[in-house]
Motif scaffolding. Structure first.
Motif, PDB file in Angstrom:
ATOM      1  N   GLY A 115      32.004  26.927  38.393  1.00 29.72           N
ATOM      2  CA  GLY A 115      31.962  27.720  39.616  1.00 29.72           C
ATOM      3  C   GLY A 115      31.359  29.077  39.338  1.00 29.72           C
ATOM      4  N   THR A 116      31.345  29.952  40.332  1.00 27.51           N
ATOM      5  CA  THR A 116      30.853  31.308  40.130  1.00 27.51           C
ATOM      6  C   THR A 116      31.849  32.061  39.237  1.00 27.51           C
ATOM      7  OG1 THR A 116      32.041  32.236  42.025  1.00 27.51           O
ATOM      8  CG2 THR A 116      29.870  31.272  42.459  1.00 27.51           C
ATOM      9  N   PRO A 117      31.410  33.142  38.613  1.00 26.08           N
ATOM     10  CA  PRO A 117      32.347  33.934  37.817  1.00 26.08           C
ATOM     11  C   PRO A 117      33.585  34.361  38.609  1.00 26.08           C
ATOM     12  CG  PRO A 117      30.118  34.585  37.290  1.00 26.08           C
ATOM     13  CD  PRO A 117      30.016  33.622  38.444  1.00 26.08           C
ATOM     14  N   LEU A 118      33.394  34.768  39.861  1.00 23.36           N
ATOM     15  CA  LEU A 118      34.535  35.183  40.671  1.00 23.36           C
ATOM     16  C   LEU A 118      35.501  34.027  40.903  1.00 23.36           C
ATOM     17  CD1 LEU A 118      35.937  37.388  42.302  1.00 23.36           C
ATOM     18  CD2 LEU A 118      34.512  36.744  44.266  1.00 23.36           C
ATOM     19  N   GLU A 119      34.974  32.846  41.187  1.00 29.92           N
ATOM     20  CA  GLU A 119      35.828  31.668  41.393  1.00 29.92           C
ATOM     21  C   GLU A 119      36.612  31.326  40.134  1.00 29.92           C
ATOM     22  OE1 GLU A 119      33.079  29.323  44.718  1.00 29.92           O
ATOM     23  OE2 GLU A 119      32.883  28.877  42.577  1.00 29.92           O
ATOM     24  N   MET A 120      35.962  31.408  38.994  1.00 26.36           N
ATOM     25  CA  MET A 120      36.627  31.052  37.733  1.00 26.36           C
ATOM     26  C   MET A 120      37.767  32.018  37.411  1.00 26.36           C
ATOM     27  SD  MET A 120      34.978  28.312  36.656  1.00 26.36           S
ATOM     28  CE  MET A 120      34.924  28.097  34.885  1.00 26.36           C
ATOM     29  N   LEU A 121      37.567  33.291  37.754  1.00 25.26           N
ATOM     30  CA  LEU A 121      38.594  34.287  37.456  1.00 25.26           C
ATOM     31  C   LEU A 121      39.736  34.273  38.462  1.00 25.26           C
ATOM     32  CD1 LEU A 121      36.430  37.370  36.385  1.00 25.26           C
ATOM     33  CD2 LEU A 121      37.763  35.875  34.891  1.00 25.26           C
TER      34      LEU A 121
ATOM     35  N   ASP B 248      44.096  30.878  30.440  1.00 25.48           N
ATOM     36  CA  ASP B 248      44.229  31.378  29.071  1.00 25.48           C
ATOM     37  C   ASP B 248      42.864  31.677  28.451  1.00 25.48           C
ATOM     38  OD1 ASP B 248      46.970  31.198  29.204  1.00 25.48           O
ATOM     39  OD2 ASP B 248      47.066  29.221  28.270  1.00 25.48           O
ATOM     40  N   PHE B 249      41.873  30.834  28.764  1.00 30.40           N
ATOM     41  CA  PHE B 249      40.550  31.041  28.173  1.00 30.40           C
ATOM     42  C   PHE B 249      39.963  32.377  28.610  1.00 30.40           C
ATOM     43  CE2 PHE B 249      35.960  30.784  27.965  1.00 30.40           C
ATOM     44  CZ  PHE B 249      35.753  30.250  26.696  1.00 30.40           C
ATOM     45  N   PHE B 250      40.069  32.687  29.869  1.00 31.34           N
ATOM     46  CA  PHE B 250      39.498  33.937  30.377  1.00 31.34           C
ATOM     47  C   PHE B 250      40.425  35.130  30.181  1.00 31.34           C
ATOM     48  CE2 PHE B 250      36.851  30.867  32.688  1.00 31.34           C
ATOM     49  CZ  PHE B 250      35.593  31.390  32.403  1.00 31.34           C
ATOM     50  N   GLY B 251      41.653  34.878  29.742  1.00 33.58           N
ATOM     51  CA  GLY B 251      42.556  35.962  29.401  1.00 33.58           C
ATOM     52  C   GLY B 251      43.351  36.477  30.572  1.00 33.58           C
ATOM     53  N   ARG B 252      44.585  36.028  30.665  1.00 30.44           N
ATOM     54  CA  ARG B 252      45.438  36.462  31.779  1.00 30.44           C
ATOM     55  C   ARG B 252      45.591  37.977  31.797  1.00 30.44           C
ATOM     56  NH1 ARG B 252      49.196  31.946  33.276  1.00 30.44           N
ATOM     57  NH2 ARG B 252      48.682  30.158  31.953  1.00 30.44           N
ATOM     58  N   SER B 253      45.785  38.577  30.621  1.00 35.60           N
ATOM     59  CA  SER B 253      46.044  40.015  30.561  1.00 35.60           C
ATOM     60  C   SER B 253      44.802  40.857  30.824  1.00 35.60           C
ATOM     61  CB  SER B 253      46.619  40.376  29.184  1.00 35.60           C
ATOM     62  OG  SER B 253      45.678  40.105  28.163  1.00 35.60           O
TER      63      SER B 253
ATOM     64  N   LEU C  24      42.434  39.978  33.185  1.00 32.06           N
ATOM     65  CA  LEU C  24      41.858  39.565  34.457  1.00 32.06           C
ATOM     66  C   LEU C  24      41.316  40.751  35.247  1.00 32.06           C
ATOM     67  CD1 LEU C  24      41.268  37.472  36.643  1.00 32.06           C
ATOM     68  CD2 LEU C  24      43.632  37.743  37.443  1.00 32.06           C
ATOM     69  N   GLY C  25      42.082  41.828  35.313  1.00 31.34           N
ATOM     70  CA  GLY C  25      41.683  42.973  36.122  1.00 31.34           C
ATOM     71  C   GLY C  25      40.374  43.587  35.670  1.00 31.34           C
ATOM     72  N   VAL C  26      40.237  43.864  34.376  1.00 32.21           N
ATOM     73  CA  VAL C  26      39.005  44.503  33.897  1.00 32.21           C
ATOM     74  C   VAL C  26      37.831  43.535  33.968  1.00 32.21           C
ATOM     75  CG1 VAL C  26      40.126  46.224  32.451  1.00 32.21           C
ATOM     76  CG2 VAL C  26      39.615  43.978  31.487  1.00 32.21           C
ATOM     77  N   ARG C  27      38.084  42.250  33.829  1.00 32.87           N
ATOM     78  CA  ARG C  27      36.979  41.284  33.939  1.00 32.87           C
ATOM     79  C   ARG C  27      36.504  41.152  35.379  1.00 32.87           C
ATOM     80  NH1 ARG C  27      38.805  37.661  28.845  1.00 32.87           N
ATOM     81  NH2 ARG C  27      37.296  38.639  27.450  1.00 32.87           N
ATOM     82  N   LEU C  28      37.401  41.277  36.319  1.00 34.71           N
ATOM     83  CA  LEU C  28      36.979  41.309  37.719  1.00 34.71           C
ATOM     84  C   LEU C  28      36.107  42.536  37.988  1.00 34.71           C
ATOM     85  CD1 LEU C  28      40.201  40.144  39.599  1.00 34.71           C
ATOM     86  CD2 LEU C  28      37.986  39.000  39.617  1.00 34.71           C
ATOM     87  N   LEU C  29      36.462  43.664  37.365  1.00 32.70           N
ATOM     88  CA  LEU C  29      35.653  44.868  37.532  1.00 32.70           C
ATOM     89  C   LEU C  29      34.250  44.682  36.963  1.00 32.70           C
ATOM     90  CD1 LEU C  29      38.156  47.772  36.725  1.00 32.70           C
ATOM     91  CD2 LEU C  29      37.266  47.084  38.959  1.00 32.70           C
ATOM     92  N   SER C  30      34.096  43.826  35.967  1.00 35.55           N
ATOM     93  CA  SER C  30      32.776  43.615  35.365  1.00 35.55           C
ATOM     94  C   SER C  30      31.824  42.899  36.311  1.00 35.55           C
ATOM     95  CB  SER C  30      32.903  42.827  34.056  1.00 35.55           C
ATOM     96  OG  SER C  30      33.220  41.471  34.304  1.00 35.55           O
ATOM     97  N   LEU C  31      32.336  42.314  37.399  1.00 39.97           N
ATOM     98  CA  LEU C  31      31.489  41.589  38.347  1.00 39.97           C
ATOM     99  C   LEU C  31      30.887  42.494  39.413  1.00 39.97           C
ATOM    100  CD1 LEU C  31      33.664  38.394  38.926  1.00 39.97           C
ATOM    101  CD2 LEU C  31      31.968  38.844  37.140  1.00 39.97           C
ATOM    102  N   GLY C  32      31.392  43.718  39.537  1.00 40.02           N
ATOM    103  CA  GLY C  32      30.858  44.659  40.525  1.00 40.02           C
ATOM    104  C   GLY C  32      30.129  45.803  39.838  1.00 40.02           C
ATOM    105  N   ASN C  33      29.337  46.559  40.587  1.00 46.15           N
ATOM    106  CA  ASN C  33      28.642  47.698  39.993  1.00 46.15           C
ATOM    107  C   ASN C  33      28.913  48.973  40.773  1.00 46.15           C
ATOM    108  OD1 ASN C  33      26.579  47.967  42.139  1.00 46.15           O
ATOM    109  ND2 ASN C  33      25.807  46.025  41.341  1.00 46.15           N
TER     110      ASN C  33
END
Length: 310
Positions: A217-223, A233-238, A240-249
């Motif tokens: 799926g898209t990065p947003l869907e996967m997260l 677990d693969f994407f890191g539960r702890s 999640l927040g900073v990885r969501l921030l990596s999808l925006g600019n």
């Protein structure tokens, strides 16, 4: 563009890829990600027949890949790998021109194409006469990508292309590949184990484990909509927040009509990187400039709390 239908591959009787069904759309940037031994590199190499599939079918532009002569197929697909594989006794120009020369392009056209690619990958023209040992690792990798793009292939396959580079050079090349994809609209399939690299580049992520697709799926869907605990677990539960921030600019979140007379951040900076700037500068507001370095607006720290990805 590429369709896997029930594809399996065995090594010594053990499945490396098992009953794989996967569609890669024309013009899509697809990233295969997973743990070591998940089958992602095997999947990539089956596309250009560096590894032959044992069961099922793989279609390229509507035709089974076994209908193509392997050399003809590979000339329609650029291939870039971590080890680069430049010919050490050939100049940069000759390395880039490998496939066009095999296709008997006119010399003038080859020279023009080399110049185009040097400019595209931010290599100065004088690099064309240098040899690989005279280049840095990052420059060599750029030449490897240029060689893969030289014959204007329909598909670009990339297997851990930036894995051996330092973080600064790696980030710069990631930006170059994203820019090339945006400009060309070329279909790209990239293998990586780096989660942040995958999130930054992918239109669509394909997470593999034990030779099977666990979720795509898209990065947003996967997260935000993980299929199961393995995906979480693969994407890191702890994280999640900073990885969501990596999808925006910063540009998309900046408030227009405001400005600060201080050092600004570019609109292309991810919100995750902006978070680091907020902390490092001990401020709650950051000026943002556009691609022409003109004032665009102001990003407020509280704006980060309202982001749900891009």
């Amino acid at each position: 563009m590429i369709h896997f239908n029930g594809v399996s591959k065995y090594f010594a009787g053990i499945p490396a890829v098992s009953d794989l069904t996967l569609n890669i759309a024309d013009g899509e940037f697809t990233v295969l990600i997973g743990t070591s031994g998940s089958g992602k590199s095997t999947t990539l190499k089956m596309i250009n027949r560096l590894i032959e599939h044992d069961e099922g079918s793989i279609l390229f532009a509507g035709e089974e890949i076994r209908q193509f002569n392997p050399q003809v197929l590979r000339r329609r697909m650029g291939y870039a790998i971590q080890s680069i594989g430049l010919f050490p006794h050939w100049t940069v120009e000759k390395n880039i021109a490998t496939v066009p020369s095999l296709l008997n392009w006119p010399k003038a056209r080859i020279t023009e194409r080399v110049s185009e690619l040097l400019a595209l990958l931010n290599l100065e023209d004088h690099f064309r006469h240098r040899y690989p040992h005279q280049l840095s690792g990052g420059q060599q990798q750029r030449v490897g990508v240029a060689r893969a793009l030289a014959a204007d292939p329909e598909v670009l396959l990339m297997d851990e292309p930036f894995g051996a580079l330092d973080p600064v050079t790696r980030a710069a090349l990631q930006q170059e590949i994203a820019r090339i994809h945006q400009i060309s609209g070329r279909t790209i399939v990239l293998v990586t184990h780096d989660i942040d690299e995958a999130l930054a580049l992918a239109d669509r992520l394909v997470l593999m484990d034990a030779g099977k697709v666990i979720q795509q799926g898209t990065p947003l869907e996967m997260l935000t909509r993980p299929k199961n605990a393995f995906v979480q677990d693969f994407f890191g539960r702890s994280e999640l927040g900073v990885r969501l921030l990596s999808l925006g600019n910063a540009g998309s979140a900046a408030r227009r009509g405001e400005w600060l007379d201080e050092e600004a951040i570019p609109e292309s900076m991810t919100l995750r990187e902006a978070l680091s700037q907020f902390i490092a500068r001990q401020t709650d507001r950051l000026a943002v400039t556009d691609a022409q370095h003109q004032p665009l607006g102001v990003l407020h720290f509280t704006d980060l709390l309202r982001q749900k990805g891009a």
